[in-house]
Design an enzyme around this catalytic site. Structure first.
Site, PDB file in Angstrom:
ATOM      1  N   LYS A 149       0.916  -1.149  -0.027  1.00 57.29           N
ATOM      2  CA  LYS A 149       0.021  -0.108   0.044  1.00 57.29           C
ATOM      3  C   LYS A 149       0.842   1.516   0.121  1.00 57.29           C
ATOM      4  O   LYS A 149       1.932   1.255   0.561  1.00 57.29           O
ATOM      5  CB  LYS A 149      -0.882  -0.179   1.143  1.00 57.29           C
ATOM      6  CG  LYS A 149      -1.868   1.081   1.344  1.00 57.29           C
ATOM      7  CD  LYS A 149      -3.025   0.959   0.741  1.00 57.29           C
ATOM      8  CE  LYS A 149      -4.072   2.116   0.928  1.00 57.29           C
ATOM      9  NZ  LYS A 149      -4.636   2.464   0.153  1.00 57.29           N
ATOM     10  N   CYS A 169      -3.008   8.245  -8.104  1.00 62.81           N
ATOM     11  CA  CYS A 169      -4.293   8.217  -7.230  1.00 62.81           C
ATOM     12  C   CYS A 169      -4.705   9.280  -7.663  1.00 62.81           C
ATOM     13  O   CYS A 169      -4.416  10.512  -7.556  1.00 62.81           O
ATOM     14  CB  CYS A 169      -3.756   7.899  -5.767  1.00 62.81           C
ATOM     15  SG  CYS A 169      -3.484   6.488  -5.259  1.00 62.81           S
ATOM     16  N   LYS A 210       3.858   4.300 -11.646  1.00 60.37           N
ATOM     17  CA  LYS A 210       2.465   3.723 -12.023  1.00 60.37           C
ATOM     18  C   LYS A 210       1.574   5.195 -12.496  1.00 60.37           C
ATOM     19  O   LYS A 210       1.513   6.257 -11.946  1.00 60.37           O
ATOM     20  CB  LYS A 210       1.880   3.320 -10.558  1.00 60.37           C
ATOM     21  CG  LYS A 210       0.358   2.874 -10.863  1.00 60.37           C
ATOM     22  CD  LYS A 210      -0.013   2.148  -9.195  1.00 60.37           C
ATOM     23  CE  LYS A 210      -1.352   1.677  -9.564  1.00 60.37           C
ATOM     24  NZ  LYS A 210      -1.811   1.049  -8.048  1.00 60.37           N
ATOM     25  N   CYS A 212     -32.674 -19.525 -29.614  1.00 58.13           N
ATOM     26  CA  CYS A 212     -33.333 -18.016 -29.496  1.00 58.13           C
ATOM     27  C   CYS A 212     -34.452 -18.392 -28.456  1.00 58.13           C
ATOM     28  O   CYS A 212     -35.355 -19.390 -28.364  1.00 58.13           O
ATOM     29  CB  CYS A 212     -33.828 -17.752 -30.772  1.00 58.13           C
ATOM     30  SG  CYS A 212     -34.966 -16.216 -30.794  1.00 58.13           S
ATOM     31  N   CYS A 259     -32.603  -3.480 -33.106  1.00 55.53           N
ATOM     32  CA  CYS A 259     -32.371  -3.224 -34.710  1.00 55.53           C
ATOM     33  C   CYS A 259     -33.524  -2.052 -35.134  1.00 55.53           C
ATOM     34  O   CYS A 259     -33.298  -1.250 -35.734  1.00 55.53           O
ATOM     35  CB  CYS A 259     -32.404  -4.250 -35.304  1.00 55.53           C
ATOM     36  SG  CYS A 259     -32.052  -4.316 -36.931  1.00 55.53           S
ATOM     37  N   CYS A 286     -23.787  -4.232 -38.214  1.00 51.72           N
ATOM     38  CA  CYS A 286     -23.198  -3.341 -37.092  1.00 51.72           C
ATOM     39  C   CYS A 286     -22.843  -4.379 -35.949  1.00 51.72           C
ATOM     40  O   CYS A 286     -21.981  -3.751 -35.080  1.00 51.72           O
ATOM     41  CB  CYS A 286     -23.996  -2.330 -36.817  1.00 51.72           C
ATOM     42  SG  CYS A 286     -25.678  -2.675 -35.933  1.00 51.72           S
ATOM     43  N   CYS A 321     -28.462  -9.477 -27.391  1.00 51.72           N
ATOM     44  CA  CYS A 321     -29.113 -10.867 -27.256  1.00 51.72           C
ATOM     45  C   CYS A 321     -28.560 -11.391 -25.776  1.00 51.72           C
ATOM     46  O   CYS A 321     -27.589 -11.428 -25.715  1.00 51.72           O
ATOM     47  CB  CYS A 321     -28.585 -11.844 -28.300  1.00 51.72           C
ATOM     48  SG  CYS A 321     -29.161 -13.328 -27.905  1.00 51.72           S
TER      49      CYS A 321
END
Ligand SMILES: Cc1cc2nc3c(=O)[nH]c(=O)nc-3n(C[C@H](O)[C@H](O)[C@H](O)COP(=O)(O)O)c2cc1C
Length: 403
Positions: free
Chosen positions: A45, A144, A183, A349, A359, A385, A392
């Protein structure tokens, strides 16, 4: 026989996984316990000097979660935190680093350091003490997001200013011989220029990335940003799964600087780890996944990554490192002639209608529904696309196929 061993900054690590500088490395005892579970290394840390008061607020961690299915009622995909650096100061950590070095000589132990932008003496003191204690490397925290300590130029305020970051890197480079990792924050417009400047200033490696500055949410009743500290909040650090795409982008941007990379940000599964390797990372730092599941995830991370090596016919991660980089190209270089169209597996489906709605209202009106909601693709209208596949809910029910 494939191996997960990696060489990083002069050390050979048993696997590429390090605990990131964060709650899982809050104490020396915790780091020792993680080493016993199989972690190859850890970043402490972030260590402040004794003179810096560190007073954390409560609560300081909040999350964004999916309302999932019954068996997964709440599934965190991002944390937002307003935690400061370590409440334990340099004396505690230097003694602890020496003990860990003695008890676990084969582990990679990085000391994460933070001081104010103008405080050359503080940076030099911290780095020299960490080196003397036996740290494998120092990691400069220029990243940070919630500069909670006065004055303001700490953490990301440094990583967002090339001149300041370069100056501090030079100070530390001149002060110690041990490897020096910087970092970075991704809250900058372009990490290419910054990483190249810091490599020239003496950075031996980069960690991509620290948490990203966000306001995680606002409580609709109290009007307080979250997490709410007695009704008020602060810009916090976004971590966990949701951070991964930003961290992957950062990793690809830093790769041309030609220094080893410790990938960090959202690594939760071995697949995430492999993606960072393919974009150039040598070691992999983990925080949020350990906050959620504990140190023992190291077993699945290693087993999965080893199987992936076998599947790819690779002996070492070196064989795969950076393999995706040449596929990251400007948009103008993408092949606009490679056409695809959607297709639906009617066996799986569920007739939920989501693809047709998406769509219809956000696509090309290319999905027709029968009276029982069975969808069908109008190939003349489908533009490929890919939106229907993303909405889905059934994996692999809809796929793109070449035309
Ligand atoms: C509560 C919390 C405290 C953190 N404290 C530090 C810190 O003191 N120093 C630091 O460099 N990064 C700190 N981080 C950032 C992590 O080291 C890491 O960069 C970030 O969480 C992204 O990785 P992850 O998505 O695996 O969590 C902290 C993260 C969290 C969640």
């Amino acid at each position: 026989m494939p191996t997960l061993q990696v060489d990083f900054l002069g050390s050979t690590l048993r696997n590429p996984f390090l605990l990131a500088s964060a709650p899982p490395t809050n104490t020396v005892e915790m780091i020792a316990r993680a080493f016993d579970r199989g972690w190859a290394g850890a970043v402490t840390k972030t260590i402040p000097l004794e003179k810096v008061p560190v007073r954390n607020v409560t609560p300081r961690i909040h999350s964004i979660a999916f309302a999932g299915f019954a068996e997964e009622a709440r599934r965190v995909y991002a944390f937002g935190n307003i935690e400061l650096v370590s409440e334990k100061h340099a004396d505690y950590w230097m003694d602890g680093i020496a003990r860990l070095r003695r008890d676990y000589p084969d582990r990679f132990l990085m000391a994460s350091l933070m001081a104010e932008a103008a405080a050359e003496g503080d940076w030099v003191e911290l780095a020299r003490r960490a080196e003397a204690a036996g740290a494998s490397a120092v990691e400069l925290n220029f990243s940070c997001p919630h500069g909670g300590m006065p004055p303001h130029a700490v953490g990301a305020a440094i990583g967002q200013d090339t001149a300041i970051a370069r100056r501090i890197t030079r100070w530390v480079r001149a002060a110690v011989r041990c490897p020096l990792v910087v970092k970075l924050t991704a809250a900058v417009s372009d990490l290419r220029t910054l990483s190249q400047a810091l490599a020239l200033a003496g950075a031996d490696a980069f960690c991509t990335i620290n948490s990203f500055p966000v306001i995680l949410g606002v409580d609709l009743k109290t009007h307080s940003p979250l997490p709410s500290v007695a009704g008020r909040g602060n810009v916090g650090g976004y971590t966990g799964r949701a951070l991964k795409p930003i961290a992957l982008r950062a990793t690809a941007e830093v790769a041309p600087a030609g220094r080893p990379i410790s990938g960090c940000g959202g690594i939760t599964t071995w697949e995430d780890a492999a993606e960072f390797v393919l974009l150039g990372a040598t070691t992999l730092q983990v925080c949020s996944a350990v906050m959620l599941e504990g140190y023992d995830i190291i077993t699945d991370l290693c087993d999965g990554l080893l199987s992936y090596l076998e599947d790819q016919g690779a002996e070492r991660l070196d064989d795969l490192r950076g393999r995706a980089l040449h596929n990251v190209v400007p948009h103008a270089s993408l092949d606009a002639t490679a056409r695809r169209k959607s297709s639906i597996d009617l066996e799986t489906c569920t007739r939920c209608g989501k693809c047709a709605i998406a769509c219809r209202d956000a696509g090309y009106q290319a999905i027709n529904e029968a009276a029982d909601r069975t969808p069908s693709i109008d190939e003349d209208k489908c533009d490929g696309c890919g939106l229907c596949i993303q909405v889905c809910p059934v994996w692999d029910c809809m796929v793109m196929r070449a035309v």
